[in-house]
Design a protein around this motif. Structure first.
Motif, PDB file in Angstrom:
ATOM      1  N   ASP A   1     -10.263  -4.225  11.342  1.00 37.72           N
ATOM      2  CA  ASP A   1     -10.403  -3.353  10.026  1.00 37.72           C
ATOM      3  C   ASP A   1     -11.625  -2.262  10.378  1.00 37.72           C
ATOM      4  OD1 ASP A   1      -8.750  -4.909   8.613  1.00 37.72           O
ATOM      5  OD2 ASP A   1     -10.403  -6.371   8.095  1.00 37.72           O
ATOM      6  N   PHE A   2     -12.264  -2.592  11.361  1.00 44.67           N
ATOM      7  CA  PHE A   2     -13.666  -1.763  11.629  1.00 44.67           C
ATOM      8  C   PHE A   2     -13.732  -1.461  13.024  1.00 44.67           C
ATOM      9  CE2 PHE A   2     -14.431  -4.171   7.761  1.00 44.67           C
ATOM     10  CZ  PHE A   2     -14.582  -3.247   6.889  1.00 44.67           C
ATOM     11  N   PRO A   3     -14.075  -0.264  13.594  1.00 44.27           N
ATOM     12  CA  PRO A   3     -14.402   0.102  15.013  1.00 44.27           C
ATOM     13  C   PRO A   3     -15.680  -0.952  15.580  1.00 44.27           C
ATOM     14  CG  PRO A   3     -14.541   1.925  13.580  1.00 44.27           C
ATOM     15  CD  PRO A   3     -14.365   1.014  12.782  1.00 44.27           C
ATOM     16  N   GLY A   4     -15.183  -1.566  16.522  1.00 43.38           N
ATOM     17  CA  GLY A   4     -16.296  -2.565  17.056  1.00 43.38           C
ATOM     18  C   GLY A   4     -15.954  -3.928  16.856  1.00 43.38           C
ATOM     19  N   GLN A   5     -15.011  -4.016  16.039  1.00 49.93           N
ATOM     20  CA  GLN A   5     -14.822  -5.356  15.215  1.00 49.93           C
ATOM     21  C   GLN A   5     -13.939  -6.080  16.537  1.00 49.93           C
ATOM     22  OE1 GLN A   5     -12.465  -5.673  11.851  1.00 49.93           O
ATOM     23  NE2 GLN A   5     -13.474  -7.220  11.165  1.00 49.93           N
ATOM     24  N   ASP A   6     -14.013  -7.484  16.747  1.00 49.52           N
ATOM     25  CA  ASP A   6     -12.871  -8.150  17.325  1.00 49.52           C
ATOM     26  C   ASP A   6     -11.527  -8.000  16.826  1.00 49.52           C
ATOM     27  OD1 ASP A   6     -14.819  -8.650  19.281  1.00 49.52           O
ATOM     28  OD2 ASP A   6     -15.381 -10.652  18.197  1.00 49.52           O
ATOM     29  N   TRP A   7     -10.664  -8.134  17.659  1.00 49.86           N
ATOM     30  CA  TRP A   7      -9.157  -8.208  17.135  1.00 49.86           C
ATOM     31  C   TRP A   7      -8.889  -9.646  16.332  1.00 49.86           C
ATOM     32  CZ3 TRP A   7      -6.158  -4.117  16.915  1.00 49.86           C
ATOM     33  CH2 TRP A   7      -6.351  -3.105  17.828  1.00 49.86           C
ATOM     34  N   LYS A   8      -8.338  -9.515  15.337  1.00 50.71           N
ATOM     35  CA  LYS A   8      -7.710 -10.862  14.619  1.00 50.71           C
ATOM     36  C   LYS A   8      -6.305 -10.996  15.202  1.00 50.71           C
ATOM     37  CE  LYS A   8     -10.146  -9.899  10.260  1.00 50.71           C
ATOM     38  NZ  LYS A   8     -10.040  -9.298   9.015  1.00 50.71           N
ATOM     39  N   ILE A   9      -6.082 -11.996  15.793  1.00 49.81           N
ATOM     40  CA  ILE A   9      -4.941 -12.679  16.605  1.00 49.81           C
ATOM     41  C   ILE A   9      -4.159 -13.664  15.727  1.00 49.81           C
ATOM     42  CG2 ILE A   9      -3.936 -13.137  18.611  1.00 49.81           C
ATOM     43  CD1 ILE A   9      -6.169 -11.758  20.018  1.00 49.81           C
ATOM     44  N   ASP A  10      -3.000 -13.392  15.688  1.00 54.47           N
ATOM     45  CA  ASP A  10      -1.933 -14.498  14.942  1.00 54.47           C
ATOM     46  C   ASP A  10      -0.652 -14.459  16.009  1.00 54.47           C
ATOM     47  OD1 ASP A  10      -3.647 -14.687  12.825  1.00 54.47           O
ATOM     48  OD2 ASP A  10      -2.036 -13.451  11.618  1.00 54.47           O
ATOM     49  N   MET A  11      -0.463 -15.648  16.045  1.00 54.76           N
ATOM     50  CA  MET A  11       1.010 -15.992  16.880  1.00 54.76           C
ATOM     51  C   MET A  11       1.948 -16.289  15.823  1.00 54.76           C
ATOM     52  SD  MET A  11       2.645 -15.773  19.748  1.00 54.76           S
ATOM     53  CE  MET A  11       1.510 -15.377  20.852  1.00 54.76           C
ATOM     54  N   ALA A  12       3.221 -15.654  16.032  1.00 53.69           N
ATOM     55  CA  ALA A  12       4.191 -16.314  14.878  1.00 53.69           C
ATOM     56  C   ALA A  12       5.043 -16.972  16.007  1.00 53.69           C
ATOM     57  CB  ALA A  12       4.894 -15.120  14.230  1.00 53.69           C
ATOM     58  N   LEU A  13       5.587 -18.036  15.424  1.00 53.26           N
ATOM     59  CA  LEU A  13       6.951 -18.749  16.210  1.00 53.26           C
ATOM     60  C   LEU A  13       8.215 -18.694  15.428  1.00 53.26           C
ATOM     61  CD1 LEU A  13       4.315 -19.868  17.629  1.00 53.26           C
ATOM     62  CD2 LEU A  13       5.639 -21.908  18.163  1.00 53.26           C
ATOM     63  N   THR A  14       9.426 -18.284  15.998  1.00 52.76           N
ATOM     64  CA  THR A  14      10.399 -17.966  15.337  1.00 52.76           C
ATOM     65  C   THR A  14      11.644 -18.882  15.998  1.00 52.76           C
ATOM     66  OG1 THR A  14       9.771 -15.934  14.780  1.00 52.76           O
ATOM     67  CG2 THR A  14      12.111 -16.478  14.419  1.00 52.76           C
ATOM     68  N   HIS A  15      12.373 -19.609  15.254  1.00 54.03           N
ATOM     69  CA  HIS A  15      13.428 -20.400  15.821  1.00 54.03           C
ATOM     70  C   HIS A  15      14.202 -20.522  14.513  1.00 54.03           C
ATOM     71  CE1 HIS A  15      15.431 -24.034  17.197  1.00 54.03           C
ATOM     72  NE2 HIS A  15      15.437 -23.195  18.023  1.00 54.03           N
ATOM     73  N   MET A  16      15.055 -19.378  14.306  1.00 52.16           N
ATOM     74  CA  MET A  16      15.884 -19.123  13.179  1.00 52.16           C
ATOM     75  C   MET A  16      17.270 -19.769  13.285  1.00 52.16           C
ATOM     76  SD  MET A  16      13.729 -17.772  10.939  1.00 52.16           S
ATOM     77  CE  MET A  16      14.680 -16.868   9.606  1.00 52.16           C
ATOM     78  N   PRO A  17      17.840 -20.672  12.405  1.00 50.23           N
ATOM     79  CA  PRO A  17      17.365 -20.647  10.888  1.00 50.23           C
ATOM     80  C   PRO A  17      16.177 -21.481  10.502  1.00 50.23           C
ATOM     81  CG  PRO A  17      19.563 -21.386  10.989  1.00 50.23           C
ATOM     82  CD  PRO A  17      19.182 -21.006  12.527  1.00 50.23           C
ATOM     83  N   GLU A  18      16.130 -22.233  11.436  1.00 50.14           N
ATOM     84  CA  GLU A  18      15.023 -23.558  10.938  1.00 50.14           C
ATOM     85  C   GLU A  18      13.800 -23.378  10.801  1.00 50.14           C
ATOM     86  OE1 GLU A  18      13.155 -27.372  13.687  1.00 50.14           O
ATOM     87  OE2 GLU A  18      14.521 -25.996  14.589  1.00 50.14           O
ATOM     88  N   CYS A  19      13.069 -22.112  11.267  1.00 47.83           N
ATOM     89  CA  CYS A  19      11.687 -22.176  11.026  1.00 47.83           C
ATOM     90  C   CYS A  19      11.033 -20.722  11.407  1.00 47.83           C
ATOM     91  CB  CYS A  19      10.818 -23.348  11.458  1.00 47.83           C
ATOM     92  SG  CYS A  19      10.708 -23.481  13.189  1.00 47.83           S
ATOM     93  N   GLN A  20       9.841 -20.349  10.866  1.00 51.76           N
ATOM     94  CA  GLN A  20       9.279 -19.331  11.169  1.00 51.76           C
ATOM     95  C   GLN A  20       7.831 -19.716  10.856  1.00 51.76           C
ATOM     96  OE1 GLN A  20      10.502 -15.369   9.800  1.00 51.76           O
ATOM     97  NE2 GLN A  20       9.469 -14.373  11.507  1.00 51.76           N
ATOM     98  N   ARG A  21       6.917 -19.750  11.667  1.00 52.68           N
ATOM     99  CA  ARG A  21       5.647 -20.194  11.393  1.00 52.68           C
ATOM    100  C   ARG A  21       4.486 -19.011  12.086  1.00 52.68           C
ATOM    101  NH1 ARG A  21       7.171 -25.535  11.436  1.00 52.68           N
ATOM    102  NH2 ARG A  21       7.504 -26.175   9.155  1.00 52.68           N
ATOM    103  N   ARG A  22       3.384 -18.694  11.487  1.00 50.46           N
ATOM    104  CA  ARG A  22       2.316 -17.716  11.923  1.00 50.46           C
ATOM    105  C   ARG A  22       1.039 -18.525  11.843  1.00 50.46           C
ATOM    106  NH1 ARG A  22       1.805 -11.544  10.247  1.00 50.46           N
ATOM    107  NH2 ARG A  22       0.085 -10.966  11.206  1.00 50.46           N
ATOM    108  N   TYR A  23       0.437 -18.782  13.231  1.00 51.43           N
ATOM    109  CA  TYR A  23      -0.828 -19.243  13.605  1.00 51.43           C
ATOM    110  C   TYR A  23      -1.794 -18.467  13.725  1.00 51.43           C
ATOM    111  CZ  TYR A  23       2.181 -23.347  13.950  1.00 51.43           C
ATOM    112  OH  TYR A  23       3.169 -24.339  13.454  1.00 51.43           O
TER     113      TYR A  23
END
Length: 135
Positions: free
Chosen positions: A42-64
């Motif tokens: 959101d701001f310069p100099g700020q660390d990246w916020k990182i999320d990982m999404a796993l997708t295995h459709m049509p069974e599931c999709q989750r973001r961590y």
């Protein structure tokens, strides 16, 4: 007029360090079976916020959310092991995952044998994306 130009330049400099992007690794080229990395700040100099999404459709999709790790967190590597699972390395942090059930959990330590390196999400001269290992 000069004040307006100065304010516009100051605002542009402030916003320039903000942003978000994403990149995916599609297993066997299938968009319904994928690992997708999302990052934002959101701001310069700020660390990246990182999320990982796993997708295995049509069974599931989750973001961590991935925790901020020491070391080189600008490179996140993906490994595939012989049992069909995956290992993810983000700096000093390691995660174990499976696409079946879209599961991802942090490991207490690095796996003894993470498996075959598939590639890594990196920010290079040609942009932020998943770079597969060249064979």
């Amino acid at each position: 007029m000069k004040r307006t130009a100065f304010l516009m330049l100051a605002f542009a400099a402030l916003v320039a360090g903000c942003g978000s992007d994403s990149a995916s690794y599609m297993v066997n080229g299938d968009r319904d079976t994928a690992f997708s990395l999302f990052r934002s700040k959101d701001f310069p100099g700020q660390d990246w916020k990182i999320d990982m999404a796993l997708t295995h459709m049509p069974e599931c999709q989750r973001r961590y959310p991935l925790k901020r790790a020491s070391g080189d967190a600008s490179k996140i590597s993906l490994y595939r092991n012989a049992e069909g699972g995956y290992a993810l390395q983000a700096g000093d942090a390691w995660y174990q995952g499976r696409l079946e059930g879209c599961r991802l959990q942090e490991s207490a330590s690095a796996p003894a044998a993470p498996g075959e390196l598939i590639g890594a999400w990196e920010d290079r001269a040609d942009g932020f994306k998943f770079y597969p290992v060249q064979k």
